[in-house]
Design a protein around this motif. Structure first.
Motif: not given
Length: 405
Positions: A396-402, A368, A370-371, A373
């Motif tokens: 989604d965003y949670n996959d990136f954050r977690n 991920m 650059n963040g 998708q």
């Protein structure tokens, strides 16, 4: 011809996910698996799925009935094998090095553990032999011979960290293989049975003296068995001849060959940038660096459905009726370029492009960065339902954050 993404019942608009997404055709996996089963039956060898090449567990049900087991490169991969390959399937593990914590866990999961050095075997011998269950032990050898041209993929360079060289075994004395059940070598990368034949010749020349001390030998991976034009008959002959001469079981773990030509990556054109100094540039909502890293690491230029790779002579005059584009990605990496292509029509924002042969070394290696998708994971079955799809995973965003802290 390689299979192409052209299924009559496939409806892009109805797909319950946005681009980019990987889509894997179960029917094409079964096609490959039938070839591998024929090899196992004819040659009398055991073929494993190497999870380092493909670990998309949502379609493991199409692979498990055909293989003898799984080759894992880590504790996590071994746990995945345990979860999705049932009883009667072998779990083999090889890593250049193990920690004590990993080894204690692996002895509860693995049927075969291959060590990269005699030192690692001596370090963990008591743990393995005290596991309370029979674990086959292997040792990776380095024949110091490989026909892989790219150094990054060549496991037999002078700087290689893989396997014990003949000199190391000779120095260890006549009891060097005490407690070892088998030998393992891996020297190939996307190559044919002609390369295997020459490699086996070198392995026999250098290590034949040790064959009477073991029960099996693993020929490793890098065998492109299901690729068009691969000489399957020669492969079977090599394996049969080796087994008959030395009385050893033969194992192979060609992870990529299970899924070559089975998957696609569907992407959308976000922008078309006019380049007054050269070829216009198209930016997709996917990334070579993040979603298909071998495009840059290998490097290679993947096929795009309906287009032609412009790899022979990029400076050649443009053919009449063709439109030339550089296909690029949306990350900040300047070199995140997929390749240069010729299209029969101009490209515009919103067009969908389908990259071919995107099952292996994609979902298991993507990031991920650059963040960006992650592509969703979708499967279809062109033999049974004409290409209707199933969405296995969206990100989604949670996959990136977690994955961070």
């Amino acid at each position: 011809m390689n299979p192409v993404f052209n299924y009559p019942n496939f409806d892009y608009a109805a797909l319950e996910t946005r681009t980019p997404y990987y889509i894997i055709d179960r029917a094409l996996i079964r096609r490959n698996m039938r070839i591998l089963k024929e090899v196992q039956d004819d040659a009398g060898c055991r073929i494993l799925l190497a999870l380092k090449a493909f670990s998309t567990w949502g379609v493991f049900d199409e692979i498990a009935p055909y293989v003898a087991g799984v080759a894992a490169s880590s504790l996590n991969e071994a746990r995945l094998a345990q979860d999705y390959f049932g009883e009667g399937k072998e779990i083999h593990v090889y890593s250049p090095a193990y920690s004590m914590e990993e080894m204690k866990s692996l002895t509860r999961i693995a049927d075969h553990i291959v060590f990269n050095s005699l030192e690692q075997w001596h370090t963990f011998r008591d743990v393995v032999e005290g596991a309370g269950r029979k674990i086959e032990v292997g040792l990776r050898i380095n024949p110091e011979y490989s026909e892989v041209g790219l150094e990054i993929y060549n496991p037999c360079t002078t700087r290689s960290r893989f396997g014990v060289r003949l000199e190391g075994l000779l120095d260890a004395g006549e009891n060097a293989l005490d407690g070892i059940d088998g030998l393992h070598f891996h020297t190939m990368c996307q190559q044919g049975s002609d390369v295997l034949q020459r490699t086996v010749g070198v392995v026999c020349e250098r290590f034949e003296r040790y064959f009477p001390q073991v029960k099996w030998i693993n020929f490793g991976g890098g065998h492109h068995i299901t690729r068009m034009g691969y000489d399957v008959r020669r492969l079977c002959r090599i394996v049969r001849d080796f087994r008959e001469k030395y009385g050893l079981d033969v194992i192979m773990e060609p992870g990529e060959t299970h899924v070559i030509h089975t998957g696609f990556l569907v992407s959308t054109v976000l922008d078309v940038i006019e380049n007054p100094n050269g070829v216009d540039v198209v930016i997709l909502d996917t990334s070579a660096a993040a979603h298909m890293p071998d495009v840059l690491e290998m490097p290679y230029t993947p096929e795009i459905l309906g287009a032609r790779r412009n790899v022979e002579d990029c400076d050649a005059p443009l053919e009449e009726g063709m439109f030339k584009y550089i296909i690029g990605s949306k990350t900040c990496l300047s070199g995140d370029i997929i390749g240069e292509y010729l299209f029969p029509r101009p490209l515009k924002v919103g067009d969908r492009l389908t990259l071919e042969d995107m099952s292996q070394y994609t979902t298991c290696k993507n990031t991920m960065f650059n963040g960006i998708q992650l592509p969703s994971i979708v499967s279809c079955d062109s033999e049974i339902d004409g290409g209707r799809f199933r969405v296995h995973r969206q990100f989604d965003y949670n996959d990136f954050r977690n994955r961070l802290s």
